[in-house]
Every structure is written in C-alpha cells, then in structure tokens.
Design a protein around this motif. Structure first.
Motif, PDB file in Angstrom:
ATOM      1  N   UNK A 182      71.798  21.006 -20.746  1.00  0.00           N
ATOM      2  CA  UNK A 182      72.610  19.865 -20.945  1.00  0.00           C
ATOM      3  C   UNK A 182      73.100  19.585 -22.252  1.00  0.00           C
ATOM      4  N   UNK A 183      72.689  18.344 -22.755  1.00  0.00           N
ATOM      5  CA  UNK A 183      73.000  17.944 -24.361  1.00  0.00           C
ATOM      6  C   UNK A 183      71.686  18.059 -24.964  1.00  0.00           C
ATOM      7  N   UNK A 184      70.662  18.382 -24.285  1.00  0.00           N
ATOM      8  CA  UNK A 184      69.409  18.652 -25.036  1.00  0.00           C
ATOM      9  C   UNK A 184      69.098  19.988 -25.192  1.00  0.00           C
ATOM     10  N   UNK A 185      68.499  20.404 -26.462  1.00  0.00           N
ATOM     11  CA  UNK A 185      67.866  21.669 -26.738  1.00  0.00           C
ATOM     12  C   UNK A 185      66.577  21.659 -27.255  1.00  0.00           C
ATOM     13  N   UNK A 194      55.106  38.255 -24.960  1.00  0.00           N
ATOM     14  CA  UNK A 194      56.659  38.047 -24.898  1.00  0.00           C
ATOM     15  C   UNK A 194      57.343  37.252 -23.799  1.00  0.00           C
ATOM     16  N   UNK A 195      56.267  36.501 -23.174  1.00  0.00           N
ATOM     17  CA  UNK A 195      56.727  35.724 -21.668  1.00  0.00           C
ATOM     18  C   UNK A 195      56.881  34.333 -22.179  1.00  0.00           C
ATOM     19  N   UNK A 196      57.908  33.681 -21.818  1.00  0.00           N
ATOM     20  CA  UNK A 196      58.306  32.340 -21.731  1.00  0.00           C
ATOM     21  C   UNK A 196      58.378  31.638 -20.429  1.00  0.00           C
ATOM     22  N   UNK A 197      57.246  30.648 -20.668  1.00  0.00           N
ATOM     23  CA  UNK A 197      57.117  30.027 -19.049  1.00  0.00           C
ATOM     24  C   UNK A 197      58.040  28.636 -19.099  1.00  0.00           C
ATOM     25  N   UNK A 198      58.778  28.925 -18.368  1.00  0.00           N
ATOM     26  CA  UNK A 198      59.804  27.554 -17.946  1.00  0.00           C
ATOM     27  C   UNK A 198      59.174  26.674 -16.568  1.00  0.00           C
ATOM     28  N   UNK A 199      59.282  25.392 -16.947  1.00  0.00           N
ATOM     29  CA  UNK A 199      58.756  24.620 -15.769  1.00  0.00           C
ATOM     30  C   UNK A 199      59.498  23.206 -15.920  1.00  0.00           C
ATOM     31  N   UNK A 200      60.587  23.266 -14.982  1.00  0.00           N
ATOM     32  CA  UNK A 200      61.414  21.823 -15.136  1.00  0.00           C
ATOM     33  C   UNK A 200      60.716  20.741 -14.966  1.00  0.00           C
ATOM     34  N   UNK A 204      59.089  20.001 -21.962  1.00  0.00           N
ATOM     35  CA  UNK A 204      59.839  18.763 -22.449  1.00  0.00           C
ATOM     36  C   UNK A 204      60.784  18.249 -21.527  1.00  0.00           C
ATOM     37  N   UNK A 205      60.992  19.115 -20.270  1.00  0.00           N
ATOM     38  CA  UNK A 205      62.130  18.825 -19.298  1.00  0.00           C
ATOM     39  C   UNK A 205      61.512  17.671 -18.413  1.00  0.00           C
TER      40      UNK A 205
END
Length: 315
Positions: A182-185, A194-200, A204-205
């Motif tokens: 959205x508007x946040x970076x 080389x692994x980015x772990x995303x967790x919504x 910071x999400x």
C-alpha cells in the motif's frame, strides 16, 4: 696583473661542473615478471523468485533472491624492464682510481693467460676486471656497484595468455530488500541463504491494515552499479478477509481470557487455514502456563476435547 680570458674561465667552470656531477654508470637491465588478471563485468542481474502459487493465499511466504553475474576474464603475462645505474659520488674516486689501475693490470694479465688457456678462463676475469678497472680510472664515473645501484622503469611488456567467460550465481545473502504494501514501504533483510521471510501477521506488517492492499512489491538494488530487481506478489481477497480476524486472535490480550477462550482462538486460527499461526499460539499458551501445572493440564485437556489437538505434555 694577469687577467684570465673569458674562454679560459668558461672552460674551467665546465670542467668543474663535470667533475662534480659526473656520469652514472649504466648497468645491465633487470626484468620482473608477474601475472595479471583482468575481470570485466559484462552482465549483472538480480532475480526475485516469489515462489508458488503466484497469488498469496497464506500470510507467510519465502522469497528467494539470487544475483547473477557474467565476467569477461583476461590473463596477462607482464614483464617490467628496469634500467640500472650506479649514481656518481666524487669522493669515491679517492680509492676507485688506484683500485681501477690494479684491476686493469689484472684484466690484461687475465686476457694474456686466457690465450695460453685456449679461452677457458671465465668472463668475470677477462672482461669484468677490465670493465671495472676502466670505470675506476675514469674520474667522471664510479665503478659499477650492485649495492648502490638505482633503477628506473624503462618499459612494460604485456602478453595476453588467456581469455574466457565466467558466470556466478550467488544468493542475495543478508542484504536489504524493500517491500511496499500500500502506502507503506518496509526495509527487510534476507538471511544467509538469500531468503526473505514474509509474514503478514508479523512485524512490520502486523501494525498495518492490509485489508485494502491487493499486492506486495518487492525490490532490491545493488548500490555499486544501480542494478535493480523487482517482482510483485498479489494477495488474494480471501486472505485479506482473514488477516484482521487473525490479528485479533493472535495479538489481543491473553491474560484475562478463560481456558475456553484460549482454545477457541487456536481452533479458529486452524479453521481459517492458518495452521502455522495456530501451532505458534498453542505453544505460547503452553509456555505461559508452565508455572501452573493444574492450569496447563486443563488447557491441554481442553485443546484435545474441544479443538481436536493433541499436545504432548512438556518434560
């Protein structure tokens, strides 16, 4: 009174200058050899692999980032040539002139003896003695001396020995990654692989309302040559509808709830298809009650009876 004529005065000055400055004694040239490798970057690509499925259905995802480089490699044999000389120092003539006379006599004698020996005497006797002696007798030149020798670079020769193409494929390990929601970076970082772990549902999400965010934008950049890599990850409407409820189930205060409410939270997360979050909450509740064995036993019993979850008793 006798007056010296200008030509005589000029000649005297010239001789004095030559005597003081003298001439450098040129010595044999010296060479140095080395190998040089030249690597030229011809292609640089940052690849962001968002994984499968293409649309994010669960709050967590592992994003793999790789760095591809292509180099043109050339190997050279390098030879540097140096001119060597003995710098002139006038005071050395005090002992070099008599030594030079001795060396000339010895050199002449060696050459005569070499005729008798049919040319078997070494050059160090027949030639070097004469060369040293003549240089020593010259008042404007010192005898050659390896200990006092100085050198100047005369030239460089380079010969290309090999040329090839090298490719590398390395993980973008422990490097920054920008994720726009959205508007946040947010600036995150990859691990050593080389692994980015995303967790919504994690920082910071977790502090952001993602109900209206339809996709994530992931980008990386190498500051050295401004190479970019980016990709997008759509978020399914089903997942966006679950995030708000799941956030409340995970982060709302647990202290004032009853055991039945704890079990409801775990069960509801499992029903939403968020099994990983359900297991993490379950483990947090077990750890929270470790100092109250009776409450912990009641929790484990309720999880098995009301949520169908079998939890082993901690040791």
């Amino acid at each position: 009174m006798f007056k010296r004529s200008p030509p005589c005065l000029g000649g005297a000055i010239l001789c004095g200058t030559l005597l003081m400055s003298g001439c450098a004694n040129q010595m044999s040239q010296r060479s140095e050899h080395e190998e040089r490798v030249e690597r030229k970057l011809t292609e640089h690509v940052l690849q962001v692999d968002m994984g499968e499925p293409q649309t994010l259905e669960l709050p967590q995802r592992r994003v793999r980032i790789h760095e591809f480089k292509t180099f043109e490699v050339k190997e050279f044999d390098v030879t540097r040539h140096y001119d060597r000389y003995t710098p002139y120092q006038p005071w050395r003539e005090i002992y070099e002139i008599p030594l030079g006379a001795v060396a000339v006599v010895a050199g002449i004698g060696a050459n005569i003896a070499n005729v008798v020996a049919f040319g078997h005497l070494p050059d160090s006797m027949t030639k070097d003695w004469l060369s040293y002696g003549l240089a020593g007798l010259n008042p404007f030149m010192n005898a050659p001396s390896h200990g006092r020798a100085q050198q100047n670079l005369a030239g460089i020769d380079e010969v290309q020995r090999d040329s090839r193409i090298e490719k590398s494929n390395l993980p973008w390990n422990e490097r920054p990654v920008l994720v726009k929601a959205g508007s946040e970076t947010h600036e995150l970082s990859t691990d050593r692989n080389g692994v980015l772990r995303l967790n919504l549902l994690d920082s910071p999400f977790a502090e952001q309302d993602l109900s209206r965010v339809t996709r994530l934008y992931v980008s990386v950049e190498d500051d050295q040559d401004n190479t970019h890599g980016d990709a997008t990850l759509p978020i399914s409407s089903t997942l966006r509808g679950k995030l708000l409820e799941a956030h409340a189930l995970i982060y709302d205060d647990l202290e004032d709830d009853e055991v039945s409410q704890w079990v409801h939270r775990v069960k509801r997360l499992s029903e939403l298809g968020l099994e990983e979050q359900a297991s993490e909450l379950e483990q947090s509740l077990i750890d929270m009650t470790r100092n109250d064995p009776q409450l912990q036993h009641e929790l484990i019993k309720s999880l098995a009876r009301d949520a169908g979850r079998l939890v082993a008793l901690p040791n």
